[in-house]
Design a protein around this motif. Structure first.
Motif, PDB file in Angstrom:
ATOM      1  N   ALA A 235      -6.271   4.726 -12.536  1.00  0.00           N
ATOM      2  CA  ALA A 235      -7.694   4.754 -12.203  1.00  0.00           C
ATOM      3  C   ALA A 235      -7.975   3.965 -10.935  1.00  0.00           C
ATOM      4  O   ALA A 235      -8.902   4.292 -10.171  1.00  0.00           O
ATOM      5  CB  ALA A 235      -8.509   4.191 -13.361  1.00  0.00           C
ATOM      6  N   ARG A 236      -7.173   2.936 -10.702  1.00  0.00           N
ATOM      7  CA  ARG A 236      -7.314   2.090  -9.522  1.00  0.00           C
ATOM      8  C   ARG A 236      -5.966   1.440  -9.242  1.00  0.00           C
ATOM      9  O   ARG A 236      -5.193   1.171 -10.169  1.00  0.00           O
ATOM     10  CB  ARG A 236      -8.385   1.003  -9.762  1.00  0.00           C
ATOM     11  N   VAL A 237      -5.656   1.195  -7.978  1.00  0.00           N
ATOM     12  CA  VAL A 237      -4.403   0.539  -7.598  1.00  0.00           C
ATOM     13  C   VAL A 237      -4.728  -0.762  -6.874  1.00  0.00           C
ATOM     14  O   VAL A 237      -5.513  -0.770  -5.917  1.00  0.00           O
ATOM     15  CB  VAL A 237      -3.543   1.443  -6.691  1.00  0.00           C
ATOM     16  N   ILE A 238      -4.123  -1.846  -7.333  1.00  0.00           N
ATOM     17  CA  ILE A 238      -4.258  -3.155  -6.695  1.00  0.00           C
ATOM     18  C   ILE A 238      -2.955  -3.455  -5.965  1.00  0.00           C
ATOM     19  O   ILE A 238      -1.873  -3.371  -6.558  1.00  0.00           O
ATOM     20  CB  ILE A 238      -4.542  -4.259  -7.735  1.00  0.00           C
ATOM     21  N   THR A 239      -3.056  -3.758  -4.684  1.00  0.00           N
ATOM     22  CA  THR A 239      -1.862  -4.085  -3.889  1.00  0.00           C
ATOM     23  C   THR A 239      -1.855  -5.589  -3.635  1.00  0.00           C
ATOM     24  O   THR A 239      -2.784  -6.139  -3.046  1.00  0.00           O
ATOM     25  CB  THR A 239      -1.857  -3.312  -2.561  1.00  0.00           C
ATOM     26  N   LEU A 240      -0.799  -6.239  -4.068  1.00  0.00           N
ATOM     27  CA  LEU A 240      -0.744  -7.695  -4.021  1.00  0.00           C
ATOM     28  C   LEU A 240      -0.710  -8.242  -2.598  1.00  0.00           C
ATOM     29  O   LEU A 240      -1.138  -9.378  -2.364  1.00  0.00           O
ATOM     30  CB  LEU A 240       0.469  -8.201  -4.800  1.00  0.00           C
ATOM     31  N   ASP A 241      -0.201  -7.457  -1.657  1.00  0.00           N
ATOM     32  CA  ASP A 241      -0.166  -7.923  -0.268  1.00  0.00           C
ATOM     33  C   ASP A 241      -1.539  -7.912   0.387  1.00  0.00           C
ATOM     34  O   ASP A 241      -1.739  -8.563   1.414  1.00  0.00           O
ATOM     35  CB  ASP A 241       0.791  -7.057   0.564  1.00  0.00           C
TER      36      ASP A 241
ATOM     37  N   LEU B 163       0.699   6.445  -7.007  1.00  0.00           N
ATOM     38  CA  LEU B 163       0.229   5.898  -8.280  1.00  0.00           C
ATOM     39  C   LEU B 163      -1.107   6.509  -8.681  1.00  0.00           C
ATOM     40  O   LEU B 163      -1.341   6.780  -9.863  1.00  0.00           O
ATOM     41  CB  LEU B 163       0.128   4.375  -8.189  1.00  0.00           C
ATOM     42  N   LEU B 164      -1.987   6.747  -7.725  1.00  0.00           N
ATOM     43  CA  LEU B 164      -3.243   7.423  -8.036  1.00  0.00           C
ATOM     44  C   LEU B 164      -2.967   8.842  -8.525  1.00  0.00           C
ATOM     45  O   LEU B 164      -3.579   9.323  -9.485  1.00  0.00           O
ATOM     46  CB  LEU B 164      -4.146   7.444  -6.812  1.00  0.00           C
ATOM     47  N   LYS B 165      -2.041   9.513  -7.874  1.00  0.00           N
ATOM     48  CA  LYS B 165      -1.673  10.864  -8.283  1.00  0.00           C
ATOM     49  C   LYS B 165      -1.053  10.875  -9.668  1.00  0.00           C
ATOM     50  O   LYS B 165      -1.194  11.834 -10.436  1.00  0.00           O
ATOM     51  CB  LYS B 165      -0.701  11.460  -7.262  1.00  0.00           C
ATOM     52  N   ALA B 166      -0.342   9.794 -10.008  1.00  0.00           N
ATOM     53  CA  ALA B 166       0.277   9.678 -11.326  1.00  0.00           C
ATOM     54  C   ALA B 166      -0.727   9.367 -12.427  1.00  0.00           C
ATOM     55  O   ALA B 166      -0.369   9.385 -13.604  1.00  0.00           O
ATOM     56  CB  ALA B 166       1.362   8.606 -11.309  1.00  0.00           C
TER      57      ALA B 166
ATOM     58  N   VAL C 200       0.818  -1.209   0.000  1.00  0.00           N
ATOM     59  CA  VAL C 200       0.000   0.000   0.000  1.00  0.00           C
ATOM     60  C   VAL C 200       0.856   1.265   0.000  1.00  0.00           C
ATOM     61  O   VAL C 200       0.354   2.372  -0.267  1.00  0.00           O
ATOM     62  CB  VAL C 200      -0.950  -0.013   1.226  1.00  0.00           C
ATOM     63  N   ALA C 201       2.155   1.162   0.244  1.00  0.00           N
ATOM     64  CA  ALA C 201       3.018   2.332   0.416  1.00  0.00           C
ATOM     65  C   ALA C 201       3.008   3.259  -0.796  1.00  0.00           C
ATOM     66  O   ALA C 201       3.160   4.475  -0.648  1.00  0.00           O
ATOM     67  CB  ALA C 201       4.445   1.880   0.717  1.00  0.00           C
ATOM     68  N   LYS C 202       2.818   2.720  -1.994  1.00  0.00           N
ATOM     69  CA  LYS C 202       2.891   3.537  -3.207  1.00  0.00           C
ATOM     70  C   LYS C 202       1.521   3.855  -3.792  1.00  0.00           C
ATOM     71  O   LYS C 202       1.429   4.469  -4.861  1.00  0.00           O
ATOM     72  CB  LYS C 202       3.755   2.828  -4.252  1.00  0.00           C
TER      73      LYS C 202
END
Length: 344
Positions: free
Chosen positions: A196-202, A190-193, A184-186
């Motif tokens: 549309a959505r960020v998936i965190t594998l952890d 990534l949203l700011k970059a 989740v740290a990034k």
């Protein structure tokens, strides 16, 4: 003339990199001499230094580095279309090219065929952070993947320079970029970059979440930098008649052919663009237009001076960056300390 040049005599950790004054003669036929102002770091260079790249360094005293921006100082015989004073970017990407033409240096003689013009409004740091990443992202997503407005694209290793470029290219095309990262740290960066959505594998079930996000349709293009056994799981997120494009092997283990049929799998490398005149022309026009409009803007994670090249490689291998790491040569006091970008 002598130029400070990064060399290494054995493969290994960043500590094998050393800086030496190397005699630099006049550029030969088909070559130009470039005064380097900035070098973009790429994962391939860390693999090359460690002896894990797809071709081996020519030891001892191998050069290193594939991407740099600077100004032409001298033009050799049989070179047309370039002149002293032209700002350029260098891409030494051909097989074996880094040992012979590695661009980690104050000055380099390189084939004119490795040059891209750099508009005077594009500074050297931006120029060194642009072409390899955006040629890869555009070439894979648009030329090979046929990405269209409204398509969903799943991007692994999304915090890398190519990942950020892919997010921006997808947005410019009108597609929907979904970024994949480990923790989740990034997420916020990534949203700011533009993701549309960020998936965190952890935290997330990749296949189940993609199924939910796309109403079961999957991603029109999956763009993967990692390879290895996880490719089989990624294949479960590809839409029917979609494409899984693998452009990297960060995992290091063999990549099996996924047992998901029908499925188009493509192994992408830059020659798929650079060796085809029409594709190269379209890619160049797309990237230059995006730079002018601001729709494409490389995210600079951090800069290092040339004498700290080993530290720059340690940072690269620490996997904490978002965007591009750049090493600078003589660009002034403001770049002596590392700087972190706050926006794309």
């Amino acid at each position: 003339m002598k130029a400070k040049t990064v060399l290494f005599d054995e493969v290994g950790a960043p500590e094998v990199l050393r800086i030496e004054e190397v005699e630099l003669g006049a550029p030969g036929p088909g070559e130009v001499r470039v005064r380097v102002e900035a070098m973009g770091l790429n994962r391939s260079e860390a693999l090359f230094r460690a002896g894990a790249y797809y071709y081996a360094p020519d030891l001892p005293a191998s050069r290193i580095g594939a991407e740099a921006a600077g100004v032409i100082e001298e033009v050799g015989p049989e070179v047309e279309g370039f002149a002293a004073g032209d700002p350029v970017t260098v891409l030494a990407t051909a097989a074996g090219a880094m040992s012979a033409y590695g661009v980690y240096a104050e000055r380099v003689n390189v084939p004119a065929s490795t040059l891209f013009r750099r508009h005077p409004s594009v500074d050297a740091v931006t120029g060194a952070a642009t072409w390899l990443s955006y040629l890869t992202a555009y070439g894979a997503l648009v030329e090979i993947g046929g990405l269209r407005p409204g398509d969903t694209v799943l991007i692994t290793a999304a915090s890398s320079s190519v990942g950020i470029a892919a997010i921006q290219v997808a947005n410019l095309v009108g597609a929907v970029p979904i970024a994949v990262t480990r923790t989740v740290a990034k997420r916020e960066q990534l949203l700011k970059a533009g993701a549309a959505r960020v998936i965190t594998l952890d935290e997330d079930d990749l296949v189940a979440l993609m199924d939910a996000l796309t109403d079961g349709a999957g991603a029109r293009v999956v763009f993967d930098a990692v390879g290895g056994p996880e490719v089989s799981r990624l294949a479960g997120t590809v839409a029917r008649d979609g494409m899984l494009i693998v452009y990297g092997s960060l995992d290091g283990r063999p990549t099996p052919l996924p047992p998901h049929w029908p499925l188009a799998v493509y192994g992408f490398a830059l020659p798929a663009v650079l060796d085809h005149d029409d594709r190269k022309r379209r890619a160049t026009a797309f990237i230059e237009s995006g730079l002018r409009s601001g729709a494409l803007s490389p995210l600079i994670d951090r800069t290092f001076p040339l004498h700290a090249i080993a530290d720059a490689h340690r940072h690269l291998e620490g996997n904490g960056q978002v965007g591009k790491i750049v090493v600078t040569v003589g660009l002034g006091d403001g770049l002596r300390e590392a700087r972190r970008a706050t926006s794309a």
